[in-house]
Design a protein around this motif. Structure first.
Motif, mmCIF file in Angstrom:
data_model
loop_
_atom_site.group_PDB
_atom_site.id
_atom_site.type_symbol
_atom_site.label_atom_id
_atom_site.label_comp_id
_atom_site.label_asym_id
_atom_site.label_seq_id
_atom_site.Cartn_x
_atom_site.Cartn_y
_atom_site.Cartn_z
ATOM 1 N N UNK A 113 2.206 -3.543 9.524
ATOM 2 C CA UNK A 113 3.032 -2.647 8.971
ATOM 3 C C UNK A 113 4.754 -2.457 9.327
ATOM 4 N N UNK A 114 5.478 -2.424 8.434
ATOM 5 C CA UNK A 114 7.118 -2.385 8.782
ATOM 6 C C UNK A 114 7.205 -1.082 9.506
ATOM 7 N N UNK A 115 8.378 -1.216 10.231
ATOM 8 C CA UNK A 115 8.820 0.142 10.873
ATOM 9 C C UNK A 115 8.837 1.350 10.062
ATOM 10 N N UNK A 116 8.834 1.608 8.922
ATOM 11 C CA UNK A 116 9.022 2.848 8.223
ATOM 12 C C UNK A 116 7.593 3.010 7.407
ATOM 13 N N UNK A 117 6.931 2.253 7.443
ATOM 14 C CA UNK A 117 5.605 2.373 6.610
ATOM 15 C C UNK A 117 5.374 0.833 5.790
ATOM 16 N N UNK A 118 4.564 1.011 4.678
ATOM 17 C CA UNK A 118 4.382 0.043 3.716
ATOM 18 C C UNK A 118 5.285 -0.394 2.984
ATOM 19 N N UNK A 119 5.434 -1.334 2.492
ATOM 20 C CA UNK A 119 6.236 -1.805 1.318
ATOM 21 C C UNK A 119 5.448 -1.998 0.052
ATOM 22 N N UNK A 120 5.583 -1.394 -0.826
ATOM 23 C CA UNK A 120 4.636 -1.378 -1.928
ATOM 24 C C UNK A 120 5.558 -1.920 -3.276
ATOM 25 N N UNK A 121 4.966 -2.922 -3.803
ATOM 26 C CA UNK A 121 5.835 -3.563 -5.132
ATOM 27 C C UNK A 121 5.135 -3.131 -6.336
ATOM 28 N N UNK A 122 5.742 -2.559 -7.424
ATOM 29 C CA UNK A 122 5.219 -2.396 -8.668
ATOM 30 C C UNK A 122 6.237 -3.249 -9.630
ATOM 31 N N UNK A 123 5.588 -4.188 -10.249
ATOM 32 C CA UNK A 123 6.388 -5.040 -11.253
ATOM 33 C C UNK A 123 5.648 -4.808 -12.597
ATOM 34 N N UNK A 124 6.250 -5.276 -13.719
ATOM 35 C CA UNK A 124 5.628 -5.201 -14.938
ATOM 36 C C UNK A 124 6.683 -5.355 -16.190
ATOM 37 N N UNK A 125 6.004 -5.060 -17.357
ATOM 38 C CA UNK A 125 7.056 -5.130 -18.542
ATOM 39 C C UNK A 125 7.571 -3.746 -18.509
ATOM 40 N N UNK A 126 8.536 -3.662 -19.527
ATOM 41 C CA UNK A 126 9.576 -2.608 -19.774
ATOM 42 C C UNK A 126 8.596 -1.394 -20.648
ATOM 43 N N UNK A 127 8.831 -0.411 -20.111
ATOM 44 C CA UNK A 127 8.124 0.905 -20.986
ATOM 45 C C UNK A 127 6.506 0.918 -20.610
#
Ligand code: DC
Length: 226
Positions: free
Chosen positions: A1-15
């Motif tokens: 884990x990084x200093x401030x917590x998790x890094x969560x990625x959310x990708x995807x199409x528009x809308x």
């Protein structure tokens, strides 16, 4: 884990509700939330304001390099973005700005400039970052990756309803055409095209409401992430 917590990625199409879902997930953990599309939208806005042709490679790159981004954390977890000290706000969400954003974001070198700025914001974790290439390019080592998708027709329906509720007189076919055009551009550009990371959790939101999507994301995350 990084200093401030998790890094969560959310990708995807528009809308597909990435921002609403991302904000809710960030709030759940007391994390920050950054919509990286805002940065491409800010570049588009700047390019438009300076009368630079979105296809002018060097002009767009120079504009990207010159922009100074600062962020202020809001109560709802989102990071309010200032460009050269100015809050651009709702202006960034005009339909035209979204379309120019999709065009300037095909500029590979300008992407690299914005990617570096995104890394500065997210590197210590404790953040949910939403975009198109967070899990594939910006943070391939993100702690958890999600990819949200839905059919173009369903997304056009949602947008149509939103605009109608806002008192506008939308044209469904035109909305659908713009969504398909943007998807095509986002998925087929040479640099960092939109696609799920190999280790992303893919969620088809076509038949889910926002709460169900939020629940599906939370289910894949540890109960206590901070
Ligand atoms: O998510 P949005 O609609 O605000 O994004 C606007 C445009 O920016 C979108 O068409 C693609 C681009 N974008 C990108 O290329 N990479 C990101 N990480 C975020 C957005």
């Amino acid at each position: 884990m990084r200093t401030n917590g998790l890094l969560i990625a959310i990708d995807g199409t528009a809308g597909t509700g990435k921002s609403t879902v991302g904000k809710a997930v960030a709030a759940r953990f007391g994390y920050g939330f950054l919509s990286t599309g805002e940065m491409y939208r800010a570049l588009a806005y700047t390019v438009f304001a300076k009368k630079i042709n979105p296809e002018d490679h060097d002009g767009v790159l120079a504009a990207a390099r010159a922009m100074r981004f600062t962020f202020a954390r809001q109560e709802d977890a989102s990071l309010k973005m200032f460009v050269d000290g100015e809050y651009l706000g709702p202006k960034l969400h005009l339909e035209e700005v979204g379309n120019v954003a999709s065009r300037v974001s095909t500029n590979g070198e300008a992407r690299r400039v914005l990617t570096e700025k995104m890394r500065e914001v997210g590197q210590d974790g404790g953040i949910v970052m939403e975009g198109r290439d967070i899990g594939t390019v910006v943070f391939p080592d993100a702690d958890k990756k999600f990819y949200l998708d839905a059919s173009a027709e369903e997304r056009a329906n949602r947008r149509f309803k939103q605009l109608k509720e806002a008192g506008e007189n939308p044209n469904y076919d035109e909305i659908l055409r713009l969504i398909q055009e943007r998807d095509h551009r986002d998925k087929n550009r040479a640099t960092a095209p939109l696609k799920p990371a190999e280790d992303a959790v893919i969620i088809d939101t076509s038949s889910l409401n926002l709460q169900q999507v939020i629940d599906a994301v939370l289910e894949k995350l540890p109960q206590h992430a901070s």
